[in-house]
Design a protein around this motif. Structure first.
Motif, PDB file in Angstrom:
ATOM      1  N   GLY A  51      45.949  16.723 -25.502  1.00 22.24           N
ATOM      2  CA  GLY A  51      46.685  16.675 -24.429  1.00 22.24           C
ATOM      3  C   GLY A  51      46.355  15.778 -23.163  1.00 22.24           C
ATOM      4  N   ILE A  52      45.807  14.628 -23.732  1.00 24.78           N
ATOM      5  CA  ILE A  52      45.410  13.725 -22.447  1.00 24.78           C
ATOM      6  C   ILE A  52      46.241  12.513 -22.510  1.00 24.78           C
ATOM      7  N   GLU A  53      46.866  12.383 -21.256  1.00 23.74           N
ATOM      8  CA  GLU A  53      47.661  11.106 -21.317  1.00 23.74           C
ATOM      9  C   GLU A  53      47.067   9.910 -20.772  1.00 23.74           C
ATOM     10  N   TYR A  54      47.517   8.613 -21.112  1.00 24.51           N
ATOM     11  CA  TYR A  54      46.705   7.481 -20.227  1.00 24.51           C
ATOM     12  C   TYR A  54      47.895   6.514 -19.866  1.00 24.51           C
ATOM     13  N   THR A  55      47.621   5.625 -19.006  1.00 28.07           N
ATOM     14  CA  THR A  55      48.345   4.820 -18.343  1.00 28.07           C
ATOM     15  C   THR A  55      48.358   3.703 -19.190  1.00 28.07           C
ATOM     16  N   PRO A  56      49.325   2.475 -19.318  1.00 34.57           N
ATOM     17  CA  PRO A  56      49.139   1.590 -19.964  1.00 34.57           C
ATOM     18  C   PRO A  56      47.575   0.822 -19.849  1.00 34.57           C
ATOM     19  N   GLN A  57      47.318   0.585 -18.567  1.00 33.36           N
ATOM     20  CA  GLN A  57      46.044  -0.008 -18.441  1.00 33.36           C
ATOM     21  C   GLN A  57      44.903   0.795 -18.828  1.00 33.36           C
ATOM     22  N   GLY A  58      45.040   2.303 -18.833  1.00 30.73           N
ATOM     23  CA  GLY A  58      43.776   3.179 -19.492  1.00 30.73           C
ATOM     24  C   GLY A  58      43.769   3.035 -20.842  1.00 30.73           C
ATOM     25  N   ARG A  59      45.263   2.791 -21.448  1.00 29.81           N
ATOM     26  CA  ARG A  59      45.165   2.729 -22.923  1.00 29.81           C
ATOM     27  C   ARG A  59      44.340   1.488 -23.462  1.00 29.81           C
ATOM     28  N   CYS A  60      44.572   0.162 -22.856  1.00 29.01           N
ATOM     29  CA  CYS A  60      43.577  -0.801 -23.067  1.00 29.01           C
ATOM     30  C   CYS A  60      42.201  -0.470 -22.994  1.00 29.01           C
ATOM     31  N   ASP A  61      41.990  -0.041 -21.730  1.00 29.92           N
ATOM     32  CA  ASP A  61      40.365   0.133 -21.609  1.00 29.92           C
ATOM     33  C   ASP A  61      39.806   1.083 -22.735  1.00 29.92           C
ATOM     34  N   LEU A  62      40.491   2.296 -22.964  1.00 34.86           N
ATOM     35  CA  LEU A  62      39.960   3.214 -23.982  1.00 34.86           C
ATOM     36  C   LEU A  62      39.715   2.585 -25.262  1.00 34.86           C
ATOM     37  N   LEU A  63      41.034   1.749 -25.634  1.00 35.24           N
ATOM     38  CA  LEU A  63      40.529   1.200 -26.986  1.00 35.24           C
ATOM     39  C   LEU A  63      39.522   0.018 -27.103  1.00 35.24           C
ATOM     40  N   HIS A  64      39.341  -0.773 -25.838  1.00 37.14           N
ATOM     41  CA  HIS A  64      38.306  -1.444 -25.903  1.00 37.14           C
ATOM     42  C   HIS A  64      36.857  -0.847 -25.868  1.00 37.14           C
ATOM     43  N   ARG A  65      36.799   0.188 -25.075  1.00 31.89           N
ATOM     44  CA  ARG A  65      35.638   1.027 -25.041  1.00 31.89           C
ATOM     45  C   ARG A  65      34.913   1.382 -26.299  1.00 31.89           C
ATOM     46  N   ILE A  66      36.047   1.711 -27.171  1.00 30.77           N
ATOM     47  CA  ILE A  66      35.448   2.405 -28.502  1.00 30.77           C
ATOM     48  C   ILE A  66      35.573   1.495 -29.577  1.00 30.77           C
ATOM     49  N   GLY A  67      35.843   0.101 -29.150  1.00 29.10           N
ATOM     50  CA  GLY A  67      35.425  -0.788 -30.352  1.00 29.10           C
ATOM     51  C   GLY A  67      36.718  -1.400 -30.898  1.00 29.10           C
ATOM     52  N   PHE A  68      38.052  -0.939 -30.259  1.00 29.46           N
ATOM     53  CA  PHE A  68      39.227  -1.572 -31.106  1.00 29.46           C
ATOM     54  C   PHE A  68      39.516  -2.945 -30.527  1.00 29.46           C
ATOM     55  N   VAL A  69      40.180  -3.801 -31.579  1.00 32.64           N
ATOM     56  CA  VAL A  69      40.157  -5.470 -30.977  1.00 32.64           C
ATOM     57  C   VAL A  69      41.708  -5.390 -31.086  1.00 32.64           C
ATOM     58  N   ASP A  70      42.200  -6.462 -30.247  1.00 32.74           N
ATOM     59  CA  ASP A  70      43.508  -6.731 -30.227  1.00 32.74           C
ATOM     60  C   ASP A  70      43.677  -7.731 -31.473  1.00 32.74           C
TER      61      ASP A  70
END
Length: 105
Positions: A51-70
């Motif tokens: 139930g947690i929503e993210y903005t487009p920038q928050g989305r990128c920050d989340l993914l980078h913080r947990i180790g996702f790579v583009d």
């Protein structure tokens, strides 16, 4: 003294994000079992699950913080199993040899 050292001296923890560690672990486990093609898919999963929503920038920050790579997904050629076709052909030939004259396989 430089400003960044003042933060360290004050034990400033920084922003830890909207998800708590248990939720991050669940997201990482889902990531290991499923291929998310877009960051939007990840955030939709997070929204449906927690139930947690993210903005487009928050989305990128989340993914980078947990180790996702583009990385752009790409198609890979399928690996061929050389044994399977020969086994199928042998089975077909065996069935052909055992069939009656009016049977069709």
């Amino acid at each position: 003294m430089l400003p960044q050292f003042k933060l360290v001296l004050r034990n400033y923890p920084g922003y830890l994000g909207k998800l708590h560690p248990g939720q991050l672990t669940a997201l990482r486990n889902e990531w290991k079992t499923r291929l998310f093609e877009t960051a939007q898919e990840v955030c939709e999963w997070v929204k449906n699950k927690f139930g947690i929503e993210y903005t487009p920038q928050g989305r990128c920050d989340l993914l980078h913080r947990i180790g996702f790579v583009d990385k752009k997904t790409k198609q890979l050629p399928m690996k061929v199993n050389e044994v399977a076709p020969t086994a199928l052909i042998e089975k077909f030939e065996q069935l052909q040899a055992e069939k009656e004259a009016d049977e069709v396989h």
